[in-house]
Design a protein around this motif. Structure first.
Motif, PDB file in Angstrom:
ATOM      1  N   PRO A 106      -9.133 -11.850  35.319  1.00  0.00           N
ATOM      2  CA  PRO A 106      -9.205 -10.139  36.270  1.00  0.00           C
ATOM      3  C   PRO A 106     -10.234 -10.454  37.118  1.00  0.00           C
ATOM      4  CG  PRO A 106      -8.951 -10.003  33.828  1.00  0.00           C
ATOM      5  CD  PRO A 106      -9.436 -10.652  33.626  1.00  0.00           C
ATOM      6  N   GLU A 107     -11.036 -10.533  37.278  1.00  0.00           N
ATOM      7  CA  GLU A 107     -12.912 -10.225  37.456  1.00  0.00           C
ATOM      8  C   GLU A 107     -12.660 -11.337  39.137  1.00  0.00           C
ATOM      9  OE1 GLU A 107     -12.994 -11.163  34.644  1.00  0.00           O
ATOM     10  OE2 GLU A 107     -13.008  -9.335  33.661  1.00  0.00           O
ATOM     11  N   ASP A 108     -11.436 -12.421  38.824  1.00  0.00           N
ATOM     12  CA  ASP A 108     -11.561 -13.235  40.099  1.00  0.00           C
ATOM     13  C   ASP A 108     -10.857 -13.029  41.945  1.00  0.00           C
ATOM     14  OD1 ASP A 108     -12.811 -14.623  38.695  1.00  0.00           O
ATOM     15  OD2 ASP A 108     -11.258 -16.181  37.990  1.00  0.00           O
ATOM     16  N   THR A 109     -10.676 -11.642  41.714  1.00  0.00           N
ATOM     17  CA  THR A 109     -10.059 -11.484  43.189  1.00  0.00           C
ATOM     18  C   THR A 109     -10.585 -12.367  44.344  1.00  0.00           C
ATOM     19  OG1 THR A 109     -10.389  -9.123  42.673  1.00  0.00           O
ATOM     20  CG2 THR A 109      -8.941  -9.584  42.059  1.00  0.00           C
ATOM     21  N   ASP A 110     -12.066 -11.181  43.519  1.00  0.00           N
ATOM     22  CA  ASP A 110     -13.235 -12.197  45.520  1.00  0.00           C
ATOM     23  C   ASP A 110     -12.989 -13.384  45.525  1.00  0.00           C
ATOM     24  OD1 ASP A 110     -13.888  -9.901  46.113  1.00  0.00           O
ATOM     25  OD2 ASP A 110     -15.711  -9.222  45.439  1.00  0.00           O
ATOM     26  N   LEU A 111     -13.285 -14.286  44.603  1.00  0.00           N
ATOM     27  CA  LEU A 111     -13.336 -15.021  44.282  1.00  0.00           C
ATOM     28  C   LEU A 111     -11.801 -16.366  45.114  1.00  0.00           C
ATOM     29  CD1 LEU A 111     -14.044 -17.099  41.215  1.00  0.00           C
ATOM     30  CD2 LEU A 111     -15.486 -17.167  43.787  1.00  0.00           C
ATOM     31  N   LEU A 112     -10.551 -15.753  44.847  1.00  0.00           N
ATOM     32  CA  LEU A 112      -9.475 -15.875  45.510  1.00  0.00           C
ATOM     33  C   LEU A 112      -9.139 -15.268  47.258  1.00  0.00           C
ATOM     34  CD1 LEU A 112      -7.124 -14.643  42.620  1.00  0.00           C
ATOM     35  CD2 LEU A 112      -7.139 -17.117  43.279  1.00  0.00           C
ATOM     36  N   LYS A 113      -9.987 -14.550  47.192  1.00  0.00           N
ATOM     37  CA  LYS A 113      -9.272 -14.103  48.704  1.00  0.00           C
ATOM     38  C   LYS A 113     -10.746 -14.599  49.112  1.00  0.00           C
ATOM     39  CE  LYS A 113     -10.743 -10.249  51.543  1.00  0.00           C
ATOM     40  NZ  LYS A 113     -11.154  -8.685  51.491  1.00  0.00           N
ATOM     41  N   SER A 114     -11.880 -15.621  48.627  1.00  0.00           N
ATOM     42  CA  SER A 114     -12.343 -16.453  49.682  1.00  0.00           C
ATOM     43  C   SER A 114     -11.582 -17.423  49.545  1.00  0.00           C
ATOM     44  CB  SER A 114     -13.479 -16.836  48.839  1.00  0.00           C
ATOM     45  OG  SER A 114     -14.404 -15.981  49.127  1.00  0.00           O
ATOM     46  N   PHE A 115     -10.665 -18.364  48.328  1.00  0.00           N
ATOM     47  CA  PHE A 115     -10.271 -19.379  49.243  1.00  0.00           C
ATOM     48  C   PHE A 115      -8.835 -19.614  49.738  1.00  0.00           C
ATOM     49  CE2 PHE A 115      -7.501 -22.098  47.125  1.00  0.00           C
ATOM     50  CZ  PHE A 115      -7.709 -23.908  46.918  1.00  0.00           C
ATOM     51  N   ALA A 116      -8.469 -18.419  49.230  1.00  0.00           N
ATOM     52  CA  ALA A 116      -7.160 -18.050  50.430  1.00  0.00           C
ATOM     53  C   ALA A 116      -7.529 -18.458  51.855  1.00  0.00           C
ATOM     54  CB  ALA A 116      -7.425 -17.025  50.746  1.00  0.00           C
ATOM     55  N   ALA A 117      -9.016 -17.929  52.391  1.00  0.00           N
ATOM     56  CA  ALA A 117      -9.753 -18.287  53.553  1.00  0.00           C
ATOM     57  C   ALA A 117      -9.765 -20.043  54.080  1.00  0.00           C
ATOM     58  CB  ALA A 117     -10.569 -17.670  54.093  1.00  0.00           C
ATOM     59  N   GLU A 118      -9.828 -20.831  53.381  1.00  0.00           N
ATOM     60  CA  GLU A 118      -9.877 -22.460  53.535  1.00  0.00           C
ATOM     61  C   GLU A 118      -9.248 -22.692  54.074  1.00  0.00           C
ATOM     62  OE1 GLU A 118     -12.667 -24.083  52.823  1.00  0.00           O
ATOM     63  OE2 GLU A 118     -13.803 -22.369  51.893  1.00  0.00           O
ATOM     64  N   PRO A 119      -8.687 -23.700  54.711  1.00  0.00           N
ATOM     65  CA  PRO A 119      -8.150 -24.520  55.365  1.00  0.00           C
ATOM     66  C   PRO A 119      -6.987 -25.002  54.704  1.00  0.00           C
ATOM     67  CG  PRO A 119      -9.854 -25.499  56.425  1.00  0.00           C
ATOM     68  CD  PRO A 119     -10.626 -24.189  55.108  1.00  0.00           C
ATOM     69  N   VAL A 120      -7.256 -25.489  53.105  1.00  0.00           N
ATOM     70  CA  VAL A 120      -6.708 -26.587  52.440  1.00  0.00           C
ATOM     71  C   VAL A 120      -5.334 -25.487  51.769  1.00  0.00           C
ATOM     72  CG1 VAL A 120      -7.522 -25.818  50.084  1.00  0.00           C
ATOM     73  CG2 VAL A 120      -6.402 -27.097  50.443  1.00  0.00           C
ATOM     74  N   ALA A 121      -5.675 -23.919  51.527  1.00  0.00           N
ATOM     75  CA  ALA A 121      -4.689 -22.636  51.245  1.00  0.00           C
ATOM     76  C   ALA A 121      -3.431 -22.406  52.217  1.00  0.00           C
ATOM     77  CB  ALA A 121      -6.071 -21.746  51.569  1.00  0.00           C
ATOM     78  N   LYS A 122      -3.670 -23.146  53.409  1.00  0.00           N
ATOM     79  CA  LYS A 122      -2.497 -23.236  54.267  1.00  0.00           C
ATOM     80  C   LYS A 122      -1.550 -23.800  53.034  1.00  0.00           C
ATOM     81  CE  LYS A 122      -2.409 -27.403  56.380  1.00  0.00           C
ATOM     82  NZ  LYS A 122      -1.362 -28.209  55.684  1.00  0.00           N
ATOM     83  N   ASP A 123      -1.562 -24.039  52.318  1.00  0.00           N
ATOM     84  CA  ASP A 123      -0.337 -24.917  51.222  1.00  0.00           C
ATOM     85  C   ASP A 123      -0.434 -24.011  49.673  1.00  0.00           C
ATOM     86  OD1 ASP A 123       0.468 -26.561  52.993  1.00  0.00           O
ATOM     87  OD2 ASP A 123      -1.396 -28.213  52.315  1.00  0.00           O
TER      88      ASP A 123
END
Length: 212
Positions: A163-180
């Motif tokens: 549940p506490e990972d929303t900020d980590l997910l937001k950061s990951f979503a900004a990475e180029p790999v997250a286009k996929d």
């Protein structure tokens, strides 16, 4: 961001997820799992589940005929192959239903080498944490091992998301790999007991993730 909640064992809870806007509900058809769905729900009950949520069947090294029969009996939309299934195995199943091939990652893995033979035979990938067995570990792998990679296929991000990972997910979503990045996958960190989800944890998490 799409969400898959895995290890479902209750039709009522699946419908609650549907009302929240969760896109995928995972049902585990691996008898050694504590969330093995046939302990709680018969095939006909799984098949009767309706709504917008897509049913995903999770299998581990099961005979192909068994997988395909379960797809029909339970009305599955996708199958997730979480064992040591070969590319040829995946190809045969993918001729019948959409396939997610899961990979359990270690920090020293050459990920692109690990997935290369499956690029043309799976529809999507799922990245999870390496553990002693075939099930989820409830532990997070180092997502940075994916940074800078071109996966080249839609993938699910799994492994101990909490549940506490929303900020980590937001950061990951900004990475180029997250286009996929196609969807995240959550399970044990949102449970009261194996297969019983804690909706009081899931509701605010789903709301937050949908805003990423």
């Amino acid at each position: 961001m799409r969400i898959k909640v895995c290890g479902m064992t209750s039709a009522e809870q699946v419908l609650q997820l549907d009302e929240m806007g969760v896109e995928f509900g995972g049902f585990i058809f691996y008898p050694k799992s504590p969330r093995y769905v046939f302990r709680s729900m018969p095939r006909a009950e799984i098949k009767k589940i309706r709504g917008q949520i897509n049913k995903v069947g999770v299998f581990v090294n099961a005979p192909i005929e068994e997988v395909l029969q379960t797809v029909d009996d339970c009305g599955l939309y996708l199958v997730q192959l979480h064992g040591d299934e070969t590319p040829r195995y995946c190809e045969k199943v993918a001729d019948y239903v959409g396939v997610i091939k899961a990979f359990r990652l270690r920090e020293d893995d050459n990920i692109l080498w690990k997935i290369k033979d499956y690029q043309d035979v799976a529809d999507m990938f799922l990245f999870d944490t390496e553990g002693a067995g075939y099930g989820g570990t409830g532990k997070k792998f180092d997502w940075s091992v994916l940074k800078g990679l071109n996966i080249g296929k839609p993938f699910f991000l799994s492994g101990g998301i909490q549940p506490e990972d929303t900020d980590l997910l937001k950061s990951f979503a900004a990475e180029p790999v997250a286009k996929d990045l196609f969807s995240i996958d959550v399970n044990s960190r949102f449970e009261i007991s194996p297969g019983v989800k804690d909706m009081n944890k899931l509701r605010p998490f789903v709301t937050a993730v949908k805003q990423i």
